[in-house]
Scaffold this motif. Structure first.
Motif, short mmCIF file in Angstrom:
data_model
loop_
_atom_site.label_atom_id
_atom_site.label_comp_id
_atom_site.label_asym_id
_atom_site.label_seq_id
_atom_site.Cartn_x
_atom_site.Cartn_y
_atom_site.Cartn_z
N ASP A 144 0.82 -1.21 0.00
CA ASP A 144 0.00 0.00 0.00
C ASP A 144 0.86 1.27 0.00
OD1 ASP A 144 -2.38 1.39 -0.11
OD2 ASP A 144 -2.64 1.46 2.07
N MET A 145 1.82 1.29 -0.91
CA MET A 145 2.66 2.47 -1.09
C MET A 145 3.21 2.46 -2.51
SD MET A 145 6.05 1.36 1.17
CE MET A 145 5.11 1.12 2.68
N ASN A 146 3.83 3.56 -2.95
CA ASN A 146 4.35 3.54 -4.32
C ASN A 146 5.52 2.57 -4.42
OD1 ASN A 146 7.03 4.96 -4.06
ND2 ASN A 146 5.75 6.65 -3.34
N GLU A 147 5.81 2.14 -5.64
CA GLU A 147 6.76 1.06 -5.86
C GLU A 147 8.16 1.41 -5.36
OE1 GLU A 147 7.32 -2.92 -7.14
OE2 GLU A 147 5.57 -1.68 -6.72
N GLU A 148 8.61 2.62 -5.62
CA GLU A 148 9.95 3.02 -5.19
C GLU A 148 10.08 2.98 -3.67
OE1 GLU A 148 13.07 6.82 -5.62
OE2 GLU A 148 11.11 6.86 -6.61
N LYS A 149 9.06 3.47 -2.97
CA LYS A 149 9.08 3.46 -1.51
C LYS A 149 9.04 2.03 -0.99
CE LYS A 149 8.83 5.16 2.66
NZ LYS A 149 10.00 5.83 3.29
N ALA A 150 8.26 1.16 -1.64
CA ALA A 150 8.17 -0.24 -1.21
C ALA A 150 9.53 -0.92 -1.36
CB ALA A 150 7.12 -0.97 -2.03
N GLU A 151 10.19 -0.70 -2.47
CA GLU A 151 11.51 -1.31 -2.69
C GLU A 151 12.53 -0.79 -1.69
OE1 GLU A 151 12.40 -0.57 -6.77
OE2 GLU A 151 11.18 -2.26 -7.49
N GLU A 152 12.48 0.50 -1.40
CA GLU A 152 13.40 1.07 -0.41
C GLU A 152 13.17 0.47 0.97
OE1 GLU A 152 12.82 5.26 -0.48
OE2 GLU A 152 13.87 5.57 -2.38
N THR A 153 11.91 0.27 1.32
CA THR A 153 11.56 -0.30 2.62
C THR A 153 12.07 -1.72 2.75
OG1 THR A 153 9.56 1.08 2.75
CG2 THR A 153 9.65 -0.86 4.18
N VAL A 154 11.86 -2.53 1.71
CA VAL A 154 12.33 -3.92 1.73
C VAL A 154 13.85 -3.95 1.81
CG1 VAL A 154 12.56 -6.02 0.34
CG2 VAL A 154 10.34 -4.90 0.56
N SER A 155 14.51 -3.14 1.00
CA SER A 155 15.97 -3.10 0.98
C SER A 155 16.53 -2.71 2.35
CB SER A 155 16.45 -2.10 -0.08
OG SER A 155 17.85 -2.03 -0.11
N LYS A 156 15.92 -1.73 2.99
CA LYS A 156 16.40 -1.27 4.29
C LYS A 156 16.19 -2.34 5.37
CE LYS A 156 15.84 2.51 7.64
NZ LYS A 156 15.14 3.80 7.93
N GLN A 157 15.01 -2.97 5.38
CA GLN A 157 14.74 -3.98 6.41
C GLN A 157 15.56 -5.24 6.20
OE1 GLN A 157 10.72 -4.72 7.59
NE2 GLN A 157 10.08 -2.59 7.38
N PHE A 158 15.72 -5.66 4.95
CA PHE A 158 16.55 -6.83 4.68
C PHE A 158 18.00 -6.53 5.04
CE2 PHE A 158 14.94 -10.55 2.12
CZ PHE A 158 15.81 -11.46 2.70
N GLY A 159 18.43 -5.31 4.73
CA GLY A 159 19.78 -4.91 5.08
C GLY A 159 20.01 -4.95 6.58
N GLY A 160 18.99 -4.60 7.36
CA GLY A 160 19.10 -4.63 8.81
C GLY A 160 19.28 -6.06 9.32
N ILE A 161 18.56 -7.01 8.71
CA ILE A 161 18.70 -8.42 9.10
C ILE A 161 20.10 -8.92 8.77
CG2 ILE A 161 17.92 -10.77 8.58
CD1 ILE A 161 15.12 -9.63 8.23
#
Length: 215
Positions: A144-161
């Protein structure tokens, strides 16, 4: 009176035109699912495939047809890949199987996770399809967000793991996630959003799929 009658006629014509254009387009909450199991001989290899076949009310027959063509087409693509890449080199006793499981079937969407066993190799893919039009949903639509923001969110959270458990990943895993976010696989299921990258891309292949669950 004439102007009023004309307006009513125009409204009726618009309603009829809209109904005609949108006929057979029904948004469903869920679909009925049965699993199709088939076996093939590809050269000397025995290949087993299992994939969903869906059904629903008659008004949704075009949607059902679109989904079933997609699911059967994915299984066929796997068989063709085995024929092209393994038929001449793999041993006859190696396991070749395709399993497409339905992990979510509600709230107007259906999520599929495909496991592809190719002898010693294993591949996993995922997709979520809209039960309004049968199209694959984007990461942004599911989050439920634009594609660029969704990709940034996934990248950031995966990077944290990856940062928290560096020994479980390749040294360049965080960089890989950022630079190859287009390879991310995702699907909806009861616990949230499952997100993963191709086997072997961010961690040793023998560790299998490294998946992140986003609530």
């Amino acid at each position: 009176m004439k102007n009023k009658f004309t307006a009513v006629m125009l409204i009726l014509l618009v309603m009829l035109f809209t109904a005609g254009c949108g006929g057979n387009k029904v948004a469903l909450e869920s679909v009925d699912v049965q699993m199709m199991q088939e076996s093939y001989k590809v050269g000397e290899l025995n290949v087993d495939v299992t994939y969903p076949v869906v059904s629903a009310e008659a008004e949704a027959d075009k949607l059902v047809e679109t989904l079933n063509q997609q699911f059967a087409g994915n299984a066929e693509a796997y068989i063709n890949m085995v024929a092209e890449n393994y038929a001449e080199t793999a041993a006859a006793d190696e396991v070749f199987s395709y399993q497409a499981d339905v992990l979510f079937n509600e709230k107007g969407m259906i999520s599929i996770v495909e496991g592809q066993r190719c002898g010693q190799d294993y591949f996993q893919y995922a997709a979520t399809y809209s039960l309004a039009d049968g199209k694959k949903m984007t990461l942004g639509e599911l989050m439920d967000m634009n594609e660029e923001k969704a990709e940034e969110t996934v990248s950031k959270q995966f990077g944290g793991i990856i940062q928290s458990y560096p020994d479980a990943f390749h040294a360049d895993a965080a960089e890989y996630v950022t630079e190859h976010i287009d390879e991310v696989q995702y699907y909806r299921y009861s616990e949230g959003l499952g997100v993963f990258f191709p086997v072997g891309s961010i961690a040793p292949a023998e560790q299998g799929v490294q998946e992140m669950v986003m609530q």
